[in-house]
Scaffold this motif. Structure first.
Motif, short mmCIF file in Angstrom:
data_model
loop_
_atom_site.label_atom_id
_atom_site.label_comp_id
_atom_site.label_asym_id
_atom_site.label_seq_id
_atom_site.Cartn_x
_atom_site.Cartn_y
_atom_site.Cartn_z
N GLY A 19 -9.48 -9.33 -17.91
CA GLY A 19 -8.41 -9.60 -17.01
C GLY A 19 -7.86 -7.91 -16.53
O GLY A 19 -6.98 -8.19 -15.51
N ASP A 20 -8.32 -6.88 -16.94
CA ASP A 20 -7.90 -5.50 -16.39
C ASP A 20 -9.06 -5.02 -15.21
O ASP A 20 -9.99 -5.61 -15.15
N PHE A 21 -8.82 -4.05 -14.66
CA PHE A 21 -9.26 -3.43 -13.61
C PHE A 21 -9.42 -1.92 -13.61
O PHE A 21 -8.65 -1.31 -14.35
N CYS A 22 -10.58 -1.44 -13.34
CA CYS A 22 -10.97 -0.06 -13.35
C CYS A 22 -9.67 0.82 -12.67
O CYS A 22 -9.27 0.38 -11.53
N ASP A 23 -9.05 1.62 -13.18
CA ASP A 23 -8.04 2.53 -12.68
C ASP A 23 -8.46 3.26 -11.14
O ASP A 23 -7.44 3.80 -10.62
N VAL A 24 -9.70 3.60 -11.14
CA VAL A 24 -10.08 4.55 -10.02
C VAL A 24 -10.83 3.58 -8.98
O VAL A 24 -10.26 3.61 -7.78
N CYS A 25 -11.71 2.67 -9.27
CA CYS A 25 -12.41 1.92 -8.08
C CYS A 25 -12.01 0.33 -8.21
O CYS A 25 -12.29 -0.14 -7.06
N GLY A 26 -11.29 0.04 -9.06
CA GLY A 26 -10.69 -1.54 -9.12
C GLY A 26 -11.76 -2.56 -9.57
O GLY A 26 -11.47 -3.84 -9.72
N SER A 27 -12.97 -2.07 -10.05
CA SER A 27 -13.98 -2.90 -10.84
C SER A 27 -13.40 -3.63 -11.96
O SER A 27 -12.74 -3.06 -12.57
N ALA A 28 -14.10 -4.86 -12.00
CA ALA A 28 -13.54 -5.49 -13.42
C ALA A 28 -14.75 -5.62 -14.51
O ALA A 28 -14.83 -6.50 -15.49
N ASP A 29 -15.84 -4.98 -14.01
CA ASP A 29 -17.00 -5.13 -14.68
C ASP A 29 -17.20 -3.81 -15.55
O ASP A 29 -16.83 -2.77 -15.18
N ASN A 30 -17.83 -4.06 -17.22
CA ASN A 30 -17.98 -2.90 -17.86
C ASN A 30 -17.06 -2.11 -18.19
O ASN A 30 -17.29 -0.85 -17.93
N LEU A 31 -15.71 -2.36 -18.54
CA LEU A 31 -14.40 -1.79 -18.46
C LEU A 31 -14.56 -1.06 -20.09
O LEU A 31 -15.02 -1.49 -20.92
N GLN A 32 -14.06 0.29 -20.00
CA GLN A 32 -13.91 1.07 -21.25
C GLN A 32 -12.86 1.78 -21.01
O GLN A 32 -12.11 1.74 -20.20
N ARG A 33 -12.15 2.22 -22.38
CA ARG A 33 -10.87 2.87 -22.53
C ARG A 33 -11.48 4.80 -22.19
O ARG A 33 -12.50 4.74 -22.99
N HIS A 34 -10.59 5.21 -21.44
CA HIS A 34 -11.00 6.72 -21.56
C HIS A 34 -9.39 7.43 -21.97
O HIS A 34 -8.69 7.18 -21.56
N HIS A 35 -9.71 7.95 -22.87
CA HIS A 35 -8.71 8.55 -23.77
C HIS A 35 -8.41 10.33 -22.99
O HIS A 35 -9.40 11.04 -23.27
N HIS A 36 -7.51 10.54 -22.36
CA HIS A 36 -7.28 11.80 -21.94
C HIS A 36 -6.15 12.44 -22.70
O HIS A 36 -5.78 13.80 -22.14
N GLY A 37 -5.84 12.12 -23.91
CA GLY A 37 -4.80 12.46 -24.80
C GLY A 37 -5.15 12.10 -26.19
O GLY A 37 -6.00 11.39 -26.35
N ASN A 38 -4.16 12.55 -27.14
CA ASN A 38 -4.75 12.16 -28.54
C ASN A 38 -3.57 11.35 -28.93
O ASN A 38 -3.39 11.34 -30.23
N THR A 39 -3.30 10.31 -28.19
CA THR A 39 -2.51 9.11 -28.75
C THR A 39 -3.15 7.97 -28.53
O THR A 39 -3.86 7.82 -27.45
N ALA A 40 -2.77 6.76 -29.24
CA ALA A 40 -3.38 5.64 -28.88
C ALA A 40 -2.70 5.03 -27.60
O ALA A 40 -3.68 4.29 -27.01
N GLU A 41 -1.85 5.61 -27.20
CA GLU A 41 -1.02 4.94 -26.14
C GLU A 41 -1.63 5.63 -24.69
O GLU A 41 -1.35 5.17 -23.50
N ASP A 42 -2.21 6.90 -24.75
CA ASP A 42 -2.55 7.82 -23.73
C ASP A 42 -4.14 7.43 -23.15
O ASP A 42 -4.75 8.11 -23.82
N TYR A 43 -4.42 6.59 -22.40
CA TYR A 43 -5.69 6.20 -22.03
C TYR A 43 -5.69 5.73 -20.55
O TYR A 43 -4.47 5.17 -20.03
N TRP A 44 -6.80 5.83 -19.92
CA TRP A 44 -7.06 4.88 -18.68
C TRP A 44 -8.24 3.67 -18.93
O TRP A 44 -8.92 4.11 -19.69
N ILE A 45 -8.01 3.01 -18.30
CA ILE A 45 -9.01 1.97 -18.11
C ILE A 45 -10.15 2.14 -16.95
O ILE A 45 -9.64 2.24 -15.85
#
Length: 115
Positions: A19-45
């Motif tokens: 149900g989520d989308f890529c924060d860069v291109c908007g795709s809904a396929d093969n989604l992953q979390r990208h952690h750019h910080g050292n907290t569980a709340e600090d990530y991009w999809i």
């Protein structure tokens, strides 16, 4: 916090990525979390493609960011291609390093390297 713990905490906080989308291109396929910080709340999809491109742009893909070095012969800054043991920036400088080492080995009393 180590990587596995960070991933697990984020998964528990957010649940599945359906149900989520890529924060860069908007795709809904093969989604992953990208952690750019050292907290569980600090990530991009991100989708797999954008996640790879982000790591490639940051230089953090594989074993991490390659550190630049200074050539022991000419002093030029360079990035080693495949090994951390590189000391020279080019084949010419490597050849010169070999010549200097051979000169030290065969003429230890001499300090003149322009022979």
């Amino acid at each position: 916090m180590n990587t596995a713990t960070l991933r697990k905490r984020t998964q528990r906080l957010t649940g599945p990525l359906s149900g989520d989308f890529c924060d860069v291109c908007g795709s809904a396929d093969n989604l992953q979390r990208h952690h750019h910080g050292n907290t569980a709340e600090d990530y991009w999809i991100l989708c797999r493609k954008c996640h790879t491109e982000t790591h490639m742009k940051d230089g953090t893909w594989g074993r991490g960011l390659k550190k630049t070095k200074s050539c022991v012969i000419c002093g030029e800054t360079f990035t080693p291609n495949h090994s951390k043991k590189h000391k020279t920036c080019s084949r010419n400088c490597l050849s010169e390093l070999g010549r200097r080492n051979a000169h030290k080995r065969w003429h230890p009393e001499s300090t003149d390297l322009d022979v």
